[in-house]
Scaffold this motif. Structure first.
Motif, PDB file in Angstrom:
ATOM      1  N   LEU A   1     -13.970   0.183  -3.810  1.00 54.31           N
ATOM      2  CA  LEU A   1     -12.648  -0.346  -3.466  1.00 54.31           C
ATOM      3  C   LEU A   1     -12.711  -1.241  -2.233  1.00 54.31           C
ATOM      4  CD1 LEU A   1     -10.450   2.832  -4.079  1.00 54.31           C
ATOM      5  CD2 LEU A   1     -10.256   0.658  -5.289  1.00 54.31           C
ATOM      6  N   VAL A   2     -13.641  -0.950  -1.358  1.00 56.70           N
ATOM      7  CA  VAL A   2     -13.813  -1.759  -0.156  1.00 56.70           C
ATOM      8  C   VAL A   2     -14.693  -2.975  -0.423  1.00 56.70           C
ATOM      9  CG1 VAL A   2     -14.679  -1.765   2.214  1.00 56.70           C
ATOM     10  CG2 VAL A   2     -13.469   0.239   1.332  1.00 56.70           C
ATOM     11  N   ASP A   3     -15.752  -2.782  -1.192  1.00 66.29           N
ATOM     12  CA  ASP A   3     -16.768  -3.832  -1.357  1.00 66.29           C
ATOM     13  C   ASP A   3     -16.397  -4.867  -2.405  1.00 66.29           C
ATOM     14  OD1 ASP A   3     -18.212  -2.485   0.549  1.00 66.29           O
ATOM     15  OD2 ASP A   3     -19.446  -1.396  -0.912  1.00 66.29           O
ATOM     16  N   LEU A   4     -15.599  -4.481  -3.429  1.00 71.79           N
ATOM     17  CA  LEU A   4     -15.265  -5.445  -4.471  1.00 71.79           C
ATOM     18  C   LEU A   4     -14.391  -6.555  -3.912  1.00 71.79           C
ATOM     19  CD1 LEU A   4     -14.525  -3.292  -7.644  1.00 71.79           C
ATOM     20  CD2 LEU A   4     -16.354  -4.945  -7.345  1.00 71.79           C
ATOM     21  N   PRO A   5     -14.713  -7.806  -4.214  1.00 68.96           N
ATOM     22  CA  PRO A   5     -13.869  -8.915  -3.718  1.00 68.96           C
ATOM     23  C   PRO A   5     -12.513  -8.916  -4.414  1.00 68.96           C
ATOM     24  CG  PRO A   5     -15.565  -9.735  -5.225  1.00 68.96           C
ATOM     25  CD  PRO A   5     -15.866  -8.279  -4.999  1.00 68.96           C
ATOM     26  N   GLN A   6     -11.455  -9.102  -3.629  1.00 72.71           N
ATOM     27  CA  GLN A   6     -10.097  -9.142  -4.157  1.00 72.71           C
ATOM     28  C   GLN A   6      -9.456 -10.464  -3.779  1.00 72.71           C
ATOM     29  OE1 GLN A   6      -8.910  -6.925  -6.137  1.00 72.71           O
ATOM     30  NE2 GLN A   6     -10.554  -5.402  -5.893  1.00 72.71           N
ATOM     31  N   PRO A   7      -9.046 -11.249  -4.752  1.00 73.38           N
ATOM     32  CA  PRO A   7      -8.474 -12.570  -4.431  1.00 73.38           C
ATOM     33  C   PRO A   7      -7.132 -12.480  -3.717  1.00 73.38           C
ATOM     34  CG  PRO A   7      -8.253 -12.084  -6.774  1.00 73.38           C
ATOM     35  CD  PRO A   7      -9.094 -10.999  -6.194  1.00 73.38           C
ATOM     36  N   GLU A   8      -6.358 -11.451  -3.978  1.00 79.05           N
ATOM     37  CA  GLU A   8      -5.030 -11.335  -3.398  1.00 79.05           C
ATOM     38  C   GLU A   8      -5.060 -10.368  -2.226  1.00 79.05           C
ATOM     39  OE1 GLU A   8      -2.212 -10.298  -6.331  1.00 79.05           O
ATOM     40  OE2 GLU A   8      -2.673 -11.968  -7.657  1.00 79.05           O
ATOM     41  N   THR A   9      -4.401 -10.750  -1.156  1.00 74.22           N
ATOM     42  CA  THR A   9      -4.371  -9.917   0.042  1.00 74.22           C
ATOM     43  C   THR A   9      -3.650  -8.601  -0.210  1.00 74.22           C
ATOM     44  OG1 THR A   9      -4.337 -11.925   1.371  1.00 74.22           O
ATOM     45  CG2 THR A   9      -3.735  -9.876   2.481  1.00 74.22           C
ATOM     46  N   VAL A  10      -2.574  -8.654  -0.991  1.00 69.98           N
ATOM     47  CA  VAL A  10      -1.798  -7.438  -1.266  1.00 69.98           C
ATOM     48  C   VAL A  10      -2.652  -6.426  -2.007  1.00 69.98           C
ATOM     49  CG1 VAL A  10       0.222  -6.512  -2.445  1.00 69.98           C
ATOM     50  CG2 VAL A  10       0.364  -8.724  -1.289  1.00 69.98           C
ATOM     51  N   GLN A  11      -3.361  -6.888  -3.033  1.00 67.83           N
ATOM     52  CA  GLN A  11      -4.221  -5.995  -3.794  1.00 67.83           C
ATOM     53  C   GLN A  11      -5.350  -5.448  -2.928  1.00 67.83           C
ATOM     54  OE1 GLN A  11      -3.693  -4.927  -6.894  1.00 67.83           O
ATOM     55  NE2 GLN A  11      -5.493  -3.602  -6.776  1.00 67.83           N
ATOM     56  N   LYS A  12      -5.861  -6.289  -2.046  1.00 66.00           N
ATOM     57  CA  LYS A  12      -6.936  -5.860  -1.154  1.00 66.00           C
ATOM     58  C   LYS A  12      -6.455  -4.750  -0.227  1.00 66.00           C
ATOM     59  CE  LYS A  12     -10.284  -7.671   2.168  1.00 66.00           C
ATOM     60  NZ  LYS A  12     -10.769  -8.878   2.858  1.00 66.00           N
ATOM     61  N   ASP A  13      -5.275  -4.898   0.337  1.00 66.39           N
ATOM     62  CA  ASP A  13      -4.721  -3.865   1.212  1.00 66.39           C
ATOM     63  C   ASP A  13      -4.475  -2.572   0.449  1.00 66.39           C
ATOM     64  OD1 ASP A  13      -4.813  -5.637   3.281  1.00 66.39           O
ATOM     65  OD2 ASP A  13      -2.702  -6.239   3.113  1.00 66.39           O
ATOM     66  N   ALA A  14      -3.989  -2.695  -0.803  1.00 63.63           N
ATOM     67  CA  ALA A  14      -3.740  -1.496  -1.605  1.00 63.63           C
ATOM     68  C   ALA A  14      -5.044  -0.760  -1.899  1.00 63.63           C
ATOM     69  CB  ALA A  14      -3.039  -1.880  -2.902  1.00 63.63           C
ATOM     70  N   ASN A  15      -6.080  -1.517  -2.216  1.00 60.61           N
ATOM     71  CA  ASN A  15      -7.380  -0.896  -2.478  1.00 60.61           C
ATOM     72  C   ASN A  15      -7.946  -0.234  -1.233  1.00 60.61           C
ATOM     73  OD1 ASN A  15      -7.305  -1.648  -5.134  1.00 60.61           O
ATOM     74  ND2 ASN A  15      -8.630  -3.422  -4.901  1.00 60.61           N
ATOM     75  N   HIS A  16      -7.775  -0.891  -0.095  1.00 58.80           N
ATOM     76  CA  HIS A  16      -8.266  -0.305   1.143  1.00 58.80           C
ATOM     77  C   HIS A  16      -7.528   0.985   1.472  1.00 58.80           C
ATOM     78  CE1 HIS A  16     -10.079  -4.331   2.772  1.00 58.80           C
ATOM     79  NE2 HIS A  16     -10.701  -3.880   1.702  1.00 58.80           N
ATOM     80  N   ASN A  17      -6.217   0.989   1.246  1.00 60.93           N
ATOM     81  CA  ASN A  17      -5.445   2.210   1.499  1.00 60.93           C
ATOM     82  C   ASN A  17      -5.886   3.334   0.572  1.00 60.93           C
ATOM     83  OD1 ASN A  17      -3.920   0.999   3.510  1.00 60.93           O
ATOM     84  ND2 ASN A  17      -2.340   0.304   2.073  1.00 60.93           N
ATOM     85  N   ARG A  18      -6.147   2.994  -0.691  1.00 64.23           N
ATOM     86  CA  ARG A  18      -6.609   4.025  -1.619  1.00 64.23           C
ATOM     87  C   ARG A  18      -7.990   4.527  -1.233  1.00 64.23           C
ATOM     88  NH1 ARG A  18      -8.131   3.494  -8.056  1.00 64.23           N
ATOM     89  NH2 ARG A  18      -8.367   5.736  -8.415  1.00 64.23           N
TER      90      ARG A  18
END
Length: 979
Positions: A785-802
């Motif tokens: 969840l941390v290492d996978l590249p996420q194009p959208e900032t919102v999705q990236k923050d959600a993954n980091h929180n999870r």
């Protein structure tokens, strides 16, 4: 609700209060702990396609025990409190209490129901048509405290028995409503020879019949979906219909049907002259069934009946046709449910069992027949005297009967004689001779018939007489039959009490004729009555005490199986289970753990002595020896187990060869653990890896659905960097077990090792959904969840929180004992959140748990340096150097920290040590040269220039070292001019 209802229910709950603090034991582990159908991650609809243990019904491994409604109640428990045993046991105790209430209510409420229908039909029924409250109370109290119920109530899986029993009582109630409403159409007054008419005095309510019939079918279906034996209530309904709705007996039904058989040639032939039967043909005995049939024929002959549409078919025999119609309807319902259960749900296959599970059912004739019939008095004795109870009656618990001369056959004969006598009481009607042409069956015969039906029919599927089952004797299957048995005992108690009172009355009457003094007789009568009541009270107290004591045996697996061994020393399975319970508490590392393992080994040895051909016991001995590091001896036992395993390839791969199909000989999958466990042991030796690989292949060649063989070989292939072959193994295993979190996790590992992060992510996610406690899958999922590249900032923050949520869950579930989780959290906070304070907190926790992790100690020192806490940083960096004196980065960091603390001389020594270990370490070289300049400024001695000139070739043109060198050169000229 009467006071009797509450007393019976309360006593039933109190009898099992001590079971509330029991754990998950015996079959609970497979049905609750390991059953993924209970988890919220599994769709609730899956339990309608899987068996009681969570295995797909279509699987060959399935036991075919289809009980989705029971599993649904387990799922509700899991939703409320997950795997906390108290809630499961509390629900079981409440269900037993409710079952007792329902049983009592069925016995007393149906009488009012019958009389209410009689009043609606405006026909006053003579006498009491159901059970007196005293009989119902006695039966319900015995049922509430009967010790044979402990396995069904204290064992969580026994909930299926209670739910099926409650559903059966509900089905009986609704069928009674339906049958009484239907029977009102055919309530016939006494036969009138003169008028040749039969008057219907009531009409049934069609709407009431339909509602009751639908409710009956629903209750019957629910009972069958709670446990398969729920379908047997249909046979009880037939008995109830005949004896309590129609108020007839089997012989009276035969008496009514006899004229149809004798005069069948007259039916439909109006022109045929009827034969006259003279009165001289009649017997003087008015109760003889032959005489009654002849008299009935004579009445038919004289009145000109016998044609189609006559009173014989539509009048006098009206209740018979109504009864036959209801029985045909019951048969159709029964057949439909059985076909649906057998073919749509079970696929037309019956489960298979081994000779160890049920030796009698697998024996040849006549041993099979003699042994199976002997099990009937054994079960009857458990109900009559439940003192010798055991959780497992398999293997050699009950020795087989090989000869008709075996004295135990006498018990079988005695049982059948007693059973025939009881049935004779049910099927022998008693008629009143005081009223002509009246048929009055005694109440006791009807009550006994219903009690026998409640005892016999629910037990028939578990008796092994119709088809083999997976056990010899099981106490929990006696839950429903015990209700009928308790009712029989209550009826016997009432008859005994009446016999005492009637004997006293007769004695008193005789004494009145001879003398006016009868006080001794009255006194003896009261004394005997009190004696009978005292005996009943003593029986209830002893049952209550035995139940409470027996509950403690189910507290944990060790106490349960130790109690089984004390009662049954010839059952190898019980000895094995004691060893397993000891093995669970032993780690094998400390002295206490090793002592437990040696204790477990002694029990496994005893199991192998009791049953020398028990492959499971031999494997247990070998596996325990391996845990004790006795590898040489363990290997001998593994090969000893393999010697007992047949070499025939038993189950062909369904994806390759379907010619043999399900008819192929089936091998016990537990036998193959000899190959798997041996391979797991020898693969630790690099020289024997190929040998281990062949053992894994041999295991899944003998049985293609052996999942553990695939997964273990896959892990071995991963160690050999053969990830593609390993993936094939895991994919093969997934075909047979799609709900194993380990298989999904290992599949993810194969993609992770090849750098295919996007493909690994859904596999780890699936593993976590199947098993939320799978720590390795959670850890890798959080990392992705941390290492996978996420194009959208919102999705990236959600993954980091999870990711943080998963890691914190891992930390909590591991009780703060996993340094890897703490290190990962610290890394996340420093790299993603740039929260150095949180990073320091988690790094400190990691170093406390793993003080020898030099990388963790170094990272903590580095972050503390960035926070300006140089003193603490110096402490941790020196600790890192104690762990590894050649740690170049640690020497460089120490020099940096000492520089910031103002100790440049020691800092330079640290930088020089780093350069000594790694002459090309640019950071150390840069800091060393700058430190030398700062020590001598504003002067620039030659050694400073020499330092820069020595290490400048290491630095790229844009590096700060070049800038510093040019600046120092610019400072040399002004200084020279001044001088």
């Amino acid at each position: 609700m009467s006071c009797s209802h509450l007393v019976c229910s309360l006593l039933a709950f109190l009898a099992f209060v001590t079971s509330l603090w029991c754990g998950f034991v015996f079959d609970d582990s497979a049905a609750i702990i390991k059953n993924y159908d209970l988890r919220s991650s599994s769709a609730w609809t899956d339990l309608f396609f899987n068996d009681f243990w969570g295995t797909a019904m279509k699987s060959e491994r399935s036991h075919k025990s289809y009980r989705p409604l029971t599993v649904l109640t387990f799922r509700l428990n899991y939703w409320l409190h997950e795997l906390e045993p108290f809630g499961y046991h509390f629900a079981n105790a409440l269900l037993h209490s409710f079952a007792t209430w329902a049983f009592f209510h069925f016995l007393v409420a149906s009488k009012d129901l019958r009389n209410n229908h009689a009043q609606k039909g405006r026909e006053k029924l003579a006498g009491q048509l159901w059970f007196e409250e005293s009989v119902a109370v006695t039966a319900a109290l015995l049922f509430a405290v009967h010790p044979v119920h402990v396995e069904a109530v204290a064992g969580v899986v026994g909930r299926a028995e209670m739910l099926a029993f409650i559903s059966s009582l509900s089905a009986l109630h609704f069928y009674t409503v339906y049958a009484l409403s239907s029977h009102q159409k055919h309530i016939i007054k006494e036969f009138d020879v003169k008028t040749d008419k039969e008057k219907l005095t009531a009409t049934g309510n069609l709407r009431e019949q339909c509602c009751a019939l639908v409710a009956f079918v629903v209750s019957l279906s629910c009972g069958m979906l709670c446990k398969e034996t729920g379908i047997t209530v249909v046979a009880v309904c037939s008995v109830l219909d005949l004896y309590f709705v129609c108020q007839k007996s089997a012989w009276e039904l035969l008496d009514e049907l006899m004229p149809l058989v004798v005069y069948r040639e007259n039916i439909g032939d109006p022109g045929r002259e009827k034969e006259k039967i003279p009165d001289s043909h009649f017997n003087a005995n008015p109760t003889s069934i032959g005489t009654r049939t002849q008299k009935r024929l004579a009445e038919v002959s004289r009145s000109g009946q016998g044609r189609r549409g006559s009173t014989l078919i539509g009048g006098v025999g009206g209740w018979v046709w109504a009864l036959i119609g209801r029985q045909v309807l019951l048969a159709l319902i029964l057949l439909s449910l059985l076909l649906l259960r057998l073919f749509l749900v079970q696929g037309g296959e019956l489960p298979t069992f081994t000779a160890f599970d049920n030796p009698a059912a697998m024996s040849p004739s006549p041993t099979r027949e003699l042994s199976l019939h002997y099990l009937l008095p054994v079960n009857c004795w458990l109900l009559l005297c439940p003192w010798w109870l055991c959780c497992d009656w398999s293997m050699g618990t009950i020795p087989l009967i090989d000869s008709p001369l075996d004295p135990r056959n006498g018990c079988t004969l005695l049982f059948w004689v007693a059973f025939v006598l009881v049935c004779r009481r049910c099927f022998s009607p008693s008629f009143s001779t005081s009223v002509p042409n009246s048929r009055h069956r005694t109440l006791l015969s009807a009550q006994t018939a219903l009690a026998v039906a409640l005892t016999v029919f629910p037990f028939v599927p578990a008796s092994n007489l119709l088809f083999p089952v997976g056990f010899v004797v099981a106490e929990r299957v006696l839950y429903s039959p015990s209700a009928g048995f308790c009712l029989l005992v209550a009826l016997g108690f009432r008859q005994l009490l009446r016999h005492v009172q009637n004997s006293a009355f007769l004695s008193s009457s005789s004494s009145n004729n001879a003398s006016s003094v009868n006080y001794p007789t009255v006194y003896v009568s009261k004394w005997w009555s009190r004696f009978v009541y005292g005996g009943l009270l003593l029986l209830l107290c002893s049952f209550f005490a035995k139940t409470a004591i027996r509950n403690h045996d189910w507290e944990d697996e060790f106490s349960l199986f130790i109690s089984a061994v004390k009662r049954n020393k010839v059952n190898a399975k019980c000895w094995n289970n004691v060893g397993h319970s000891l093995e669970k508490d032993a780690s094998g590392k400390d002295d206490k753990g090793r002592h437990r393992l040696w204790q477990a080994l002694s029990f496994f040895h005893q199991a192998a002595l009791v049953q020398p051909d028990d492959v499971g016991a031999i494997i247990n001995v070998a596996r325990t020896l391996r845990s004790l590091n006795e590898t040489t001896e363990a290997e001998k036992w593994f090969y000893h187990a393999i010697d007992f395993i047949p070499t025939k390839q038993n189950i062909p791969d369904p994806t390759v060869d379907k010619r043999n199909g399900p008819s192929a000989t089936r091998m016990n999958p537990n036998y193959l653990y000899a190959f798997i466990s041996l391979a797991n042991m020898i693969k630790e030796d690099p020289k024997r890896i190929e040998e281990a690989d062949k053992l894994y292949q041999r295991a899944y060649t003998m049985r293609f659905d052996q999942v553990d063989a695939y997964t273990n070989r896959g892990e071995l292939l991963i160690r050999q960097n053969r990830t593609l072959e390993a993936r094939e193994m895991f994919l093969k295993a997934r075909q047979f077990d799609e709900k194993s979190a380990d298989i999904w996790y290992n599949l993810g590992v194969t993609y992770l090792l090849e750098g295919q992060l996007a493909d690994a992510f859904p596999l780890f996610s699936r593993a976590v959904n199947l098993d939320p406690t799978h720590m390795r899958a959670k850890f890798n999922l959080a990392a992705l969840l941390v290492d996978l590249p996420q194009p959208e900032t919102v999705q990236k923050d959600a993954n980091h929180n999870r990711a943080v949520h998963l890691l914190e869950q891992l930390w909590t579930e591991g009780e703060g004992s996993d340094p890897k989780v703490a290190t990962k959290l610290a890394t996340f906070y420093i790299e993603q959140r740039h929260d150095k304070i949180q990073a320091v907190k988690w790094y400190k926790r990691a170093t406390e748990l793993s003080p020898g992790d030099q990388a963790g100690v170094f990272n903590l020192a580095l972050v503390l340096t960035e926070l300006g806490e140089h003193t603490d940083a110096l402490h941790y960096v020196e600790h890192a150097l104690q762990l590894n004196s050649d740690y170049v980065k640690a020497w460089a960091l120490k020099g940096d920290v000492l520089t910031k603390l103002g100790n440049r001389q020691e800092a330079n020594q640290a930088f020089e040590k780093a350069l000594q270990l790694n002459p090309s370490h640019l950071v150390s070289a840069h800091h060393l040269c700058v430190n030398k300049f700062n020590l001598h400024q504003p002067l620039v001695p030659r050694e400073v220039l020499d330092c820069f000139e020595k290490y400048l070739p290491l630095a790229p043109p844009t590096h700060d070292m070049n800038k510093h060198y040019q600046w120092i050169l610019s400072q040399i000229k002004p200084v020279s001019d001044t001088s």
